[in-house]
Design an enzyme around this catalytic site. Structure first.
Site, mmCIF file in Angstrom:
data_model
loop_
_atom_site.group_PDB
_atom_site.id
_atom_site.type_symbol
_atom_site.label_atom_id
_atom_site.label_comp_id
_atom_site.label_asym_id
_atom_site.label_seq_id
_atom_site.Cartn_x
_atom_site.Cartn_y
_atom_site.Cartn_z
ATOM 1 N N ASP A 72 13.680 29.068 -56.692
ATOM 2 C CA ASP A 72 13.367 28.882 -55.419
ATOM 3 C C ASP A 72 11.404 28.618 -55.935
ATOM 4 O O ASP A 72 11.419 28.689 -56.628
ATOM 5 C CB ASP A 72 13.073 29.755 -54.605
ATOM 6 C CG ASP A 72 15.050 29.612 -53.911
ATOM 7 O OD1 ASP A 72 15.249 28.064 -53.858
ATOM 8 O OD2 ASP A 72 14.923 31.022 -52.918
ATOM 9 N N LYS A 125 11.262 25.171 -50.844
ATOM 10 C CA LYS A 125 10.393 25.060 -48.419
ATOM 11 C C LYS A 125 9.114 26.112 -48.400
ATOM 12 O O LYS A 125 9.236 27.586 -49.053
ATOM 13 C CB LYS A 125 11.634 25.759 -48.365
ATOM 14 C CG LYS A 125 12.854 25.338 -48.079
ATOM 15 C CD LYS A 125 13.435 25.464 -46.818
ATOM 16 C CE LYS A 125 14.316 25.818 -46.676
ATOM 17 N NZ LYS A 125 15.793 26.119 -47.241
ATOM 18 N N MET A 166 7.650 38.761 -44.261
ATOM 19 C CA MET A 166 6.938 37.387 -44.216
ATOM 20 C C MET A 166 5.661 37.855 -42.848
ATOM 21 O O MET A 166 6.428 37.164 -41.298
ATOM 22 C CB MET A 166 8.237 36.345 -43.531
ATOM 23 C CG MET A 166 9.003 36.241 -44.700
ATOM 24 S SD MET A 166 10.997 35.881 -44.803
ATOM 25 C CE MET A 166 11.659 36.836 -43.889
#
Ligand code: SAH
Length: 248
Positions: free
Chosen positions: A38, A60, A175
């Site tokens: 990742d 991503k 997040m």
């Protein structure tokens, strides 16, 4: 003759510092035929893969381009079916807001053997690296992990902010940079004190780690002013000040 499928190892890479992967995770990384990693996995860590190992980025960036989750799942399954051992390396712990469960579900459905190597999650490591205990005899007996980005992945149900606020203990938000203003406002509306200390820890355990301190009332403004960016962990609660006298 069909090859026996390889095993898929879902490995937690830790929060960033290459020294914070587990010993078992490191051994799997060193012996895997394929490493699927990742965005938040340190490039330095990837250097310990076999020289001829296939390295595939599944990264991503928030809002950016990259393979879809279905494409990542398909790649992992394809390599394992061809008899290769796959190290699926994910930041932190693979089962904390990481969609690791979806990948394992796809692997299991394909009849491929798998296992999970736990990792040091940023939810715990970022506060620790900043000298903030998540629990403390005098200050907090609970800690709640919450996503600041509801609905980013389909696995996240809506957050019950009233319940999170009412819990009274430490709140750890992942997040949560883009939504910091709404989250802090919501927590105050649900009864948390505006003077409650908050820490934002960016790039914890990476060379450019930065810790920003404030209160529920002012942290969103401060963060905007100094340009706080992802990845960052937000910690709310009196524990923020437990070992630091520079906090609010
Ligand atoms: N599975 C990961 C979390 C993935 S979600 C884990 O267990 O750590 C991605 C979020 O993790 C980021 O938005 C940020 O909130 C947090 N994060 C991951 N690494 C971080 C780091 N080194 N410093 C601060 N936050 C981090």
């Amino acid at each position: 003759m069909t090859a026996q499928p390889g095993t898929v190892h879902l490995v937690g890479a830790g929060p960033g510092d290459p020294g914070l992967i587990t010993v078992r995770g490191q051994r799997i990384l060193e012996s895997a035929d394929v490493v699927v990693y990742d965005r938040l996995v340190s490039p330095e860590l990837l250097e310990s893969a076999k020289p001829d190992a296939k390295r595939l980025s599944a990264g991503k960036a928030p809002g950016g381009r990259g393979p879809t989750q279905a494409q990542i799942n398909a790649q992992i399954v394809e390599h394992a079916r061809a008899g290769r051992s796959v190290c699926r390396l994910k930041g932190g712990d693979p089962f904390v807001f990481g969609r690791g469960a979806e990948e394992i579900a796809a692997v299991a459905a394909a009849g491929i053997p798998w296992d999970v190597v736990p990792g040091v999650t940023s939810a715990v490591a970022a506060p620790a690296a900043a000298g903030i205990p998540l629990t403390h005899r005098d200050w907090a007996s609970t800690a709640t992990l919450v996503t600041g980005h509801e609905g980013e992945d389909t696995s996240s149900a809506p957050v019950d902010w009233a319940a999170v606020a009412a819990g009274g203990g430490t709140i750890v938000i992942l997040m949560g940079v883009a939504t910091l203003a709404t989250t802090t406002a919501r927590l105050m509306a649900e009864g948390r004190r505006p003077t409650e200390p908050v820490a934002v820890i960016e790039w914890a355990t990476w060379p450019d780690e930065r810790v920003t301190l404030g209160t529920l009332a002012d942290i969103a403004d401060t963060a905007r002013r100094i340009g706080v960016r992802n990845p960052a962990v937000v910690v709310v609660g009196p524990v923020v000040g437990a070992l630091r006298d520079d906090s609010a």
